[in-house]
Design an enzyme around this catalytic site. Structure first.
Site, short mmCIF file in Angstrom:
data_model
loop_
_atom_site.label_atom_id
_atom_site.label_comp_id
_atom_site.label_asym_id
_atom_site.label_seq_id
_atom_site.Cartn_x
_atom_site.Cartn_y
_atom_site.Cartn_z
N ASP A 161 0.83 -1.19 0.00
CA ASP A 161 0.00 0.00 0.00
C ASP A 161 0.87 1.25 0.00
O ASP A 161 1.98 1.25 0.55
CB ASP A 161 -0.89 -0.02 1.24
CG ASP A 161 -2.01 1.00 1.19
OD1 ASP A 161 -2.28 1.54 0.10
OD2 ASP A 161 -2.63 1.25 2.24
N ASP A 221 2.48 4.48 -4.20
CA ASP A 221 2.13 5.20 -5.42
C ASP A 221 2.24 6.71 -5.26
O ASP A 221 1.92 7.46 -6.19
CB ASP A 221 0.71 4.83 -5.87
CG ASP A 221 -0.32 4.87 -4.74
OD1 ASP A 221 0.08 5.09 -3.58
OD2 ASP A 221 -1.52 4.68 -5.02
N ASP A 237 -8.70 3.11 -2.80
CA ASP A 237 -9.59 3.38 -1.66
C ASP A 237 -10.92 3.94 -2.17
O ASP A 237 -11.19 5.14 -2.09
CB ASP A 237 -8.92 4.36 -0.70
CG ASP A 237 -7.62 3.80 -0.13
OD1 ASP A 237 -7.42 2.58 -0.22
OD2 ASP A 237 -6.82 4.59 0.40
#
Length: 791
Positions: A402, A405, A454
């Site tokens: 996670d 990015d 998300d």
């Protein structure tokens, strides 16, 4: 087409050009006195076509490699290309001289060098013009390809979690090839269902797509090679996998259901798992968020178990308990490391941080952190450290990466998972699994899954996931999933949850997740939603043999479990931007309900003959069909079987591999043309399949008038599964006799009598699809089974 694209556009047409450093090529090629048709260079072969300072060669029948022949100026290749996969010609392809240039022909296309007009013309084998490349432009830095203005274009990039996805799969205008963030997928790759694709060996690019023109600029490399891929969509993506790399197989448990949760401890984890088991709701993977780590603690807290929340994890006792329950644990990984710790000071001393990044408080620990730069080899060598190795050894079976990015690097996430993949494989034969929050082409080489970021809860968000999934697949991100139920903005309604589970059951990675403290177990949403969700999960588990066979096909061919309808019907204008339905394997078409309170749905079925999976109703394709939708119990999933289907199923289990599978029930829908399904199995856990330890057997069927012939092929591979029999369920007209390898097979009064028999045989009757003939045959043997009509 009545004329080629070259004839329609005119070979002397001037070209609009944008930057890709082809100017030195065009400067030489623009003078007819220069650019002999065959000349030597440091890398040229006698079978190359030399056009000015460009060298062209077919490295495979459908892959044309275009590169500069002044290799002294070439710069390094990128991670888009798999450098361990050396492509070689199947046979030498020699250019043929013509009156005005030369041609180079492969099994899928023809390249013509038009010396007079300084153009490269690329045709398919039917001499339909596909692409033109003009080398006469004086402007520096240009790659411009011309094509039929009616061609539909795809690829380049998908959508992040909040982007407007209303454009669907089609691409036009200015498009930036980037890994992006929050579920985005990208590649320096554009393709058309008209029969071509263009891949740049570049870490990023900007595409300008206008009717009839593809222009590329902003490439990271000064002189990038590029590749033209020719063929059907499936052939184009197979070629893409040849160039950018194939994906290793995920573990078989990853074909099942994953429950992710943020805000959990060992006690609640075991309680949830035991509830799944007591209710016989299948599940294989529980994924833990921050909770599993000693996050914020010194001495490698980012990499080791939180012994307060999970007291039995560091010793391996928790792993043993979950192993008994058939549950695999996977956990979140972050690129962040706390600065004022042993590990942080190591990263500082060895220059492992991302450049020019300042320490900032972490939102969870509130302590200063910085990001490791995974593009650095030294960082990759360190990250799978002793603490993380111990977490892996004591039960962390997969990686949920996670927040890597938040960087301008397209390869930060790729290299983060590359780190985990290479490091795990160096110490273990256990298969690697991961999900990650963006995708850059080449990532798939490292057991790389993508989730869509998300995303909010709600029906609108759920509906938008269809375009996100299919657009990601269109750049090669075939292992796609989402936070089922939605991550943000609260709790989904029971109807939204049930419909989301039904959607997720027909995606490559089937998982649910929610924000901190949110629960995504089926029983949380009431008995109606629980039943609908449970039925969908159980259907997924019945299809595991079918799903796993396509997982293997993806690892060998580059074609994934899910694909847009345009892959198989590229000439049908109705599916060129259809995100409402998709193929799930070759033989199922899924179109889940994504509208609240919907009572009826129109679904377009492409050409062919289709059967409703649940009702057995048969439809002719090439038209919209209307289905009534259950807006009260939410238990229906629009799902259709394609004519010719061969679909193996197994008994539903609480987890993958709970019991040995000794018999597969195979749903068979014979068509007038021969169809085939390659059944595949292996141990599901290790990489032994790479060394021949697998089982593969082809199953094929064809209807000849009132007669049906079913064939099983020779077995390949050394793996010996528990499988003993196939129970064929051959749907269609009544049967009078059945023979196997020319000998009459014993007939039984009904299915129960056949099942009690310990060998081959057959029976006839009816099921929801109508007349059916059940034929039980031994697996792992070659057989020709013939069903003849009643006389």
């Amino acid at each position: 087409m009545t004329k080629t694209v070259h004839e329609r556009l005119g070979v002397s047409m001037a070209w609009l050009c944008l930057g890709l450093s082809l100017a030195p090529i065009t400067a030489v090629a623009s003078s007819p006195q220069v650019a002999p048709m065959v000349q030597t260079s440091d890398h040229a072969q006698p079978t190359d076509l030399i056009a000015g300072q460009l060298t062209l060669r077919f490295v495979a029948p459908g892959i044309l490699h275009v590169q500069r022949n002044d290799v002294g100026q070439a710069d390094a290749s990128t991670l888009v290309i798999d450098h361990d996969n050396t492509l070689t010609r199947a046979a030498p392809l020699r250019p043929v001289s013509t009156a005005n240039g030369m041609t180079l022909t492969s099994g899928r296309g023809v390249v013509r060098w038009d010396r007079q007009h300084q153009q490269l013309l690329i045709d398919d084998l039917q001499k339909h013009g596909l692409l033109q490349l003009d080398l006469s432009s004086p402007r520096r830095g240009a790659l411009t390809l011309q094509h039929d203005p009616h061609d539909a274009l795809y690829g380049i990039g998908g959508y992040n979690a909040t982007a407007d996805a209303s454009a669907g799969m089609l691409r036009s205008g200015r498009q930036i090839a980037t890994a992006g963030e929050q579920g985005h997928a990208g590649a320096p790759f554009v393709w058309s269902s008209a029969g071509y694709g263009v891949l740049l060996d570049s870490d990023g690019a900007t595409f300008a797509l206008a009717p009839g023109t593809i222009s590329v600029s902003g490439t990271a490399r000064q002189h990038p090679d590029f590749y033209v891929l020719l063929g059907t969509p499936a052939q184009i993506f197979s070629a893409l996998a040849q160039l950018s790399g194939r994906s290793p197989l995920f573990p078989k448990w990853a074909m099942g259901f994953t429950n992710s949760q943020w805000g959990i401890d060992q006690h609640e984890l075991l309680q949830i798992v035991d509830t799944y088991r007591a209710k016989h709701i299948p599940i294989d993977n529980f994924t833990l968020d921050f909770d599993w780590k000693a996050w914020g603690e010194d001495d490698y807290g980012e990499f080791r178990w939180n012994a307060i929340k999970f007291p039995d994890a560091p010793s391996g006792k928790l792993k043993a308990e979950l192993d008994q329950r058939g549950i695999h644990l996977t956990g979140i990984m972050k690129p962040r490391v706390h600065v004022d710790t042993v590990e942080g000071r190591y990263a500082t001393a060895h220059d492992l941080w991302r450049p020019d990044e300042k320490a900032a408080p972490d939102y969870f620990s509130h302590k200063p952190v910085k990001d490791i730069d995974f593009d650095k080899p030294a960082a990759r060598a360190w990250f799978f450290n002793d603490a993380l190795k111990q977490s892996f050894a004591t039960g962390m079976a997969g990686w949920w990466n996670d927040e890597a990015d938040n960087t301008p690097s397209n390869t930060q996430f790729l290299n983060m998972q590359r780190t985990l993949y290479d490091s795990q494989r160096a110490i273990s034969n256990q298969r690697v699994w991961s999900v990650n929050r963006n995708f850059w082409l080449g990532s798939q080489r490292y057991a790389y899954g993508l989730w869509s970021g998300d995303i909010p809860t709600g029906f609108a968000s759920m509906a938008g996931q269809r375009a996100r999934m299919l657009s990601a697949i269109n750049v090669g991100a075939m292992q796609w999933g989402m936070d089922g139920g939605g991550f943000k903005n609260g709790t989904p309604t029971p109807e939204n949850y049930a419909r989301w589970i039904e959607f997720g059951a027909f995606t490559p990675i089937f998982r649910v997740h929610g924000d901190f403290g949110q629960k995504r177990q089926p029983w949380v949403y009431g008995p109606v939603a629980e039943k609908a969700a449970t039925d969908a999960i159980r259907l997924r588990y019945a299809l595991i043999p079918y799903i796993y066979s396509y997982a293997h096909r993806y690892s060998t061919s580059g074609i994934g479990l899910v694909r847009p309808l345009l892959f198989d019907w590229p000439d049908d204008p109705k599916v060129r931007n259809d995100v409402d339905a998709w193929l799930f394997g070759d033989w199922l078409l899924a179109s889940p309900v994504v509208i609240e309170g919907q009572t009826g749905k129109n679904i377009y079925l492409p050409a062919g003959r289709w059967t409703d999976w649940f009702s057995g109703k048969v439809y002719d394709g090439g038209q919209d069909v209307h289905l009534a939708i259950d807006s009260k119990a939410w238990g229906d999933i629009p799902l259709f079987v394609r004519d010719g289907a061969i679909i193996p199923t197994q008994p539903v289990m609480d987890h993958v591999g709970e019991h040995p599978v000794t018999q597969l029930d195979v749903e068979v829908f014979p068509a007038g043309m021969r169809t085939q399904f390659d059944y595949y199995d292996d141990d599901g856990a290790t990489y032994d399949y790479e060394h021949g330890a697998y089982f593969s057997q082809s199953l094929a069927v064809q209807r000849h008038g009132d007669t049906v012939q079913f064939e099983t092929g020779a077995v390949t591979g050394s793996f010996k599964p528990a499988l003993q029999f196939y129970l064929l369920k051959i749907h269609g007209s009544a049967t009078g006799t059945v023979s196997g390898n020319g000998k009459a097979m014993p007939n039984f009064a009904d299915l129960d009598a056949l099942q009690r028999h310990h060998g081959d045989g057959w029976a006839s009757g009816h099921d929801r699809f109508g007349a059916v003939t059940w034929v039980r045959i031994a697996a792992a043997t070659r057989q020709i089974v013939v069903l003849s009509p009643e006389r």
